[in-house]
Design an enzyme around this catalytic site. Structure first.
Site, PDB file in Angstrom:
ATOM      1  N   PHE A   1      37.719  99.901  74.127  1.00  0.00           N
ATOM      2  CA  PHE A   1      38.683  99.072  74.948  1.00  0.00           C
ATOM      3  C   PHE A   1      39.251  99.847  75.966  1.00  0.00           C
ATOM      4  O   PHE A   1      39.325 101.157  75.860  1.00  0.00           O
ATOM      5  CB  PHE A   1      39.889  98.911  73.899  1.00  0.00           C
ATOM      6  CG  PHE A   1      40.903  97.631  74.173  1.00  0.00           C
ATOM      7  CD1 PHE A   1      40.526  96.464  73.715  1.00  0.00           C
ATOM      8  CD2 PHE A   1      42.163  98.151  74.942  1.00  0.00           C
ATOM      9  CE1 PHE A   1      41.374  95.442  74.094  1.00  0.00           C
ATOM     10  CE2 PHE A   1      42.809  96.875  75.164  1.00  0.00           C
ATOM     11  CZ  PHE A   1      42.470  95.532  74.742  1.00  0.00           C
TER      12      PHE A   1
ATOM     13  N   ASP B   1      39.927 103.915  66.596  1.00  0.00           N
ATOM     14  CA  ASP B   1      40.832 102.714  66.879  1.00  0.00           C
ATOM     15  C   ASP B   1      40.453 101.691  66.056  1.00  0.00           C
ATOM     16  O   ASP B   1      39.354 101.296  66.116  1.00  0.00           O
ATOM     17  CB  ASP B   1      40.899 102.367  68.018  1.00  0.00           C
ATOM     18  CG  ASP B   1      41.911 101.481  68.689  1.00  0.00           C
ATOM     19  OD1 ASP B   1      42.390 100.520  67.897  1.00  0.00           O
ATOM     20  OD2 ASP B   1      42.262 101.554  69.770  1.00  0.00           O
TER      21      ASP B   1
ATOM     22  N   TYR C   1      49.041  93.041  65.352  1.00  0.00           N
ATOM     23  CA  TYR C   1      49.240  91.967  65.726  1.00  0.00           C
ATOM     24  C   TYR C   1      48.036  90.899  65.903  1.00  0.00           C
ATOM     25  O   TYR C   1      48.202  90.024  66.408  1.00  0.00           O
ATOM     26  CB  TYR C   1      50.072  91.636  67.137  1.00  0.00           C
ATOM     27  CG  TYR C   1      49.515  92.424  68.155  1.00  0.00           C
ATOM     28  CD1 TYR C   1      48.187  92.317  69.025  1.00  0.00           C
ATOM     29  CD2 TYR C   1      49.919  93.645  68.818  1.00  0.00           C
ATOM     30  CE1 TYR C   1      47.653  92.742  69.980  1.00  0.00           C
ATOM     31  CE2 TYR C   1      49.591  94.474  69.770  1.00  0.00           C
ATOM     32  CZ  TYR C   1      48.478  93.791  70.389  1.00  0.00           C
ATOM     33  OH  TYR C   1      47.879  94.601  71.370  1.00  0.00           O
ATOM     34  N   LYS C   2      46.849  91.695  65.614  1.00  0.00           N
ATOM     35  CA  LYS C   2      45.675  90.725  65.295  1.00  0.00           C
ATOM     36  C   LYS C   2      45.298  90.251  64.161  1.00  0.00           C
ATOM     37  O   LYS C   2      46.167  89.471  63.491  1.00  0.00           O
ATOM     38  CB  LYS C   2      44.537  91.819  65.926  1.00  0.00           C
ATOM     39  CG  LYS C   2      44.781  92.011  67.294  1.00  0.00           C
ATOM     40  CD  LYS C   2      43.706  93.258  67.843  1.00  0.00           C
ATOM     41  CE  LYS C   2      44.215  93.293  69.616  1.00  0.00           C
ATOM     42  NZ  LYS C   2      43.538  94.404  69.979  1.00  0.00           N
TER      43      LYS C   2
ATOM     44  N   ARG D   1      34.725  84.859  73.560  1.00  0.00           N
ATOM     45  CA  ARG D   1      34.904  85.318  72.021  1.00  0.00           C
ATOM     46  C   ARG D   1      35.460  84.559  71.082  1.00  0.00           C
ATOM     47  O   ARG D   1      36.400  83.931  71.205  1.00  0.00           O
ATOM     48  CB  ARG D   1      35.785  86.877  71.990  1.00  0.00           C
ATOM     49  CG  ARG D   1      35.396  87.901  72.773  1.00  0.00           C
ATOM     50  CD  ARG D   1      36.381  89.198  72.481  1.00  0.00           C
ATOM     51  NE  ARG D   1      37.649  88.997  72.530  1.00  0.00           N
ATOM     52  CZ  ARG D   1      38.631  89.750  72.206  1.00  0.00           C
ATOM     53  NH1 ARG D   1      38.301  90.965  71.831  1.00  0.00           N
ATOM     54  NH2 ARG D   1      39.949  89.488  72.425  1.00  0.00           N
TER      55      ARG D   1
HETATM   56  C1  LIG Z   1      44.111  95.168  71.191  1.00  0.00           C
HETATM   57  C2  LIG Z   1      43.776  96.576  71.336  1.00  0.00           C
HETATM   58  C3  LIG Z   1      44.580  97.528  71.861  1.00  0.00           C
HETATM   59  C4  LIG Z   1      45.516  97.207  72.460  1.00  0.00           C
HETATM   60  O1  LIG Z   1      46.717  98.137  72.667  1.00  0.00           O
HETATM   61  P1  LIG Z   1      48.193  97.747  73.017  1.00  0.00           P
HETATM   62  O2  LIG Z   1      48.768  99.198  73.272  1.00  0.00           O
HETATM   63  O3  LIG Z   1      48.727  97.287  71.854  1.00  0.00           O
HETATM   64  O4  LIG Z   1      48.503  97.098  74.126  1.00  0.00           O
HETATM   65  C5  LIG Z   1      44.105  98.770  72.074  1.00  0.00           C
HETATM   66  N1  LIG Z   1      42.922  99.010  71.503  1.00  0.00           N
HETATM   67  C6  LIG Z   1      41.985  98.330  70.783  1.00  0.00           C
HETATM   68  C7  LIG Z   1      40.523  98.785  70.255  1.00  0.00           C
HETATM   69  C8  LIG Z   1      42.398  96.854  70.787  1.00  0.00           C
HETATM   70  O5  LIG Z   1      41.705  96.151  70.321  1.00  0.00           O
END
Ligand SMILES: *Cc1c(COP(=O)(O)O)cnc(C)c1O
Length: 447
Positions: free
Chosen positions: A156, A232, A257-258, A407
């Protein structure tokens, strides 16, 4: 259907509105191939009962974006109401002692079994980006003689930015191992890991293709070379079983939140293996990580245990709202969630092959379910307009990732097989009729 954003964003509630200007057929489509399979899978689905534990405002809206923002658990409102009153309104500052002070740890302990961690190894705190900074920073400080951080280009963007910033401020080199954009470059990563490597940091399930790494394999190679690992888990937590203990993971973080349905911007979680908690140092030395914060000493003395990875005071309203989503996942069981997730993504891929492949949609996720998380990506030359048309005309909500990827996220606690059948039918009809071509090509902020 359209998402209308009012001018006064701070005071007006934004709503999904069903547009009446189109007579687009929403289904169901019992005569279309695959309908009976979906009906049968729904009938045999032991998790079907969890859908009613979520707010479903419009049953004709097919929400396939739970990998970006999960639906709202019904209990969330009650929990937030409780913080509003009596905790905040009546007990006021007394609530810190009653419940709030330990809430991050209590929620961490609650979440721990979903990722194969033990009590005292997980804390809910900050955002994923901030946690990445804290954990990666702690890791590179623990390997002062080493000069490299390794990640891949499936990661990400925020992860890569954080690692890059950290590498620059410590005079280290960040190696971003290239992939084919679908599969993790496992062999290449294993080759890169050497005795100069301080840290290997990857997403367990890649946000774009949904590729899922074998954590144990990467951890073993990193440890053989004396490096630490930081995973992550944002696209795995609550959907793909993770065994932090068994795979000997050092550090991890992820979103709530996912698939954990904690609410917009809900605090993330972080994991530090118990055996590292004494030796690792949080680079954001802050008062919640102090042995006795209320002594107000100007000397920083890190406390023991996972509390060391705290920073400062957390948003309690958002923090409290994380609980119901975790409880729902625990109640359903992560193994049962995974079984259904594999069936959902496999059914979608089957439907793609039958109905969508001939319309220019290309599979951009692994076909092997063992290497796949809970979303499936399709590439299409006109992906952006297809996504907008799905949302605005067809009542299907996936999301779009530049330049051409749509997606489709499948949240086992509330997505049904029949919804997938209907969504694919709507998509097929939409593209066959060229309706996506009526969409303005300019981009909105969030899709
Ligand atoms: C959604 C997501 C994030 C989001 O990070 P925030 O700090 O909550 O904005 C980071 N890394 C991955 C792999 C994600 O899927």
């Amino acid at each position: 259907m359209a998402f209308t954003v009012s001018r006064d964003k701070l005071s007006t509630v934004n709503v999904w509105q069903v547009t009446t200007s189109t007579d687009f057929e929403l289904g169901p489509f019992p005569d279309a191939p695959g309908y009976e399979t979906a009906a049968k899978l729904d009938e045999e689905d032991s998790l079907a009962k969890y859908r009613e534990r979520f707010v479903v405002h419009d049953p004709t809206l097919i929400y396939l974006d739970g990998n970006s923002l999960g639906r709202q658990p019904r209990e969330a409102r009650e929990i937030v109401d409780q913080v509003m009153s009596p905790e905040w309104s009546e007990r006021l500052i007394g609530s810190w002692n009653d419940r709030w002070w330990d809430l991050q740890l209590d929620l961490g302990d609650l979440l721990a079994p979903l990722v194969g961690a033990r009590p005292g190894e997980v804390v809910v705190s900050d955002s994923t980006s901030v946690n990445l900074y804290k954990l990666a920073g702690a890791a590179v400080r623990a390997r002062p003689d080493r000069t490299r951080i390794i990640t891949d280009d499936l990661n990400f963007p925020t992860d890569v930015y954080v690692l890059d910033g950290l590498a620059r401020s410590h005079g280290l080199e960040l190696t971003v191992v290239p992939s084919d954009q679908t599969f993790g470059p496992v062999e290449e990563i294993l080759e890169e890991i050497d005795d100069r490597t301080a840290l290997v940091s990857l997403s367990h399930t890649a946000y774009m293709s949904g590729y899922t790494y074998d954590m144990g394999l990467i951890n073993a190679a990193a440890h053989d070379a004396g490096a630490l690992t930081l995973w992550d888990l944002s696209h795995s937590a609550g959907a793909v079983p993770v065994d932090l203990e068994g795979t000997r993971t050092d550090l991890a973080t992820g979103c709530t939140y996912k698939y954990l349905n904690g609410g917009p911007g809900s605090p993330a979680f972080l994991y530090v293996r118990e055996s590292h908690q004494r030796s690792l140092e949080n680079p954001i030395a802050a008062w919640w990580g102090h042995t006795s914060p209320f002594d107000m000493s100007l000397e920083f003395e890190p406390t023991d245990g996972i509390r060391r990875f705290h920073t400062g005071t957390m948003p309690i309203l958002s923090l409290a709202a994380v609980e119901p989503g975790i409880r729902l996942a625990l109640d359903a069981g992560i193994e049962a969630i995974r079984r259904k997730s594999v069936l959902l993504t496999s059914y979608f891929i089957e439907q793609w092959e039958r109905h969508l492949a001939r319309l220019g949609f290309e599979l951009a996720s692994p076909a092997d379910p063992d290497r796949r998380g809970s979303h499936v990506s399709l590439r299409h030359d006109d992906g952006w307009r297809v996504t907008r048309a799905l949302i605005e005309i067809a009542g299907v909500v996936p999301d779009f990732r530049s330049p051409d990827t749509v997606r489709f996220g499948f949240a086992p606690l509330y997505t049904s097989f029949s919804e997938i059948h209907t969504a694919v039918q709507r998509l097929e009809r939409l593209v066959e009729q060229g309706m996506h071509e009526t969409i303005d090509a300019s981009r909105t902020k969030v899709t």
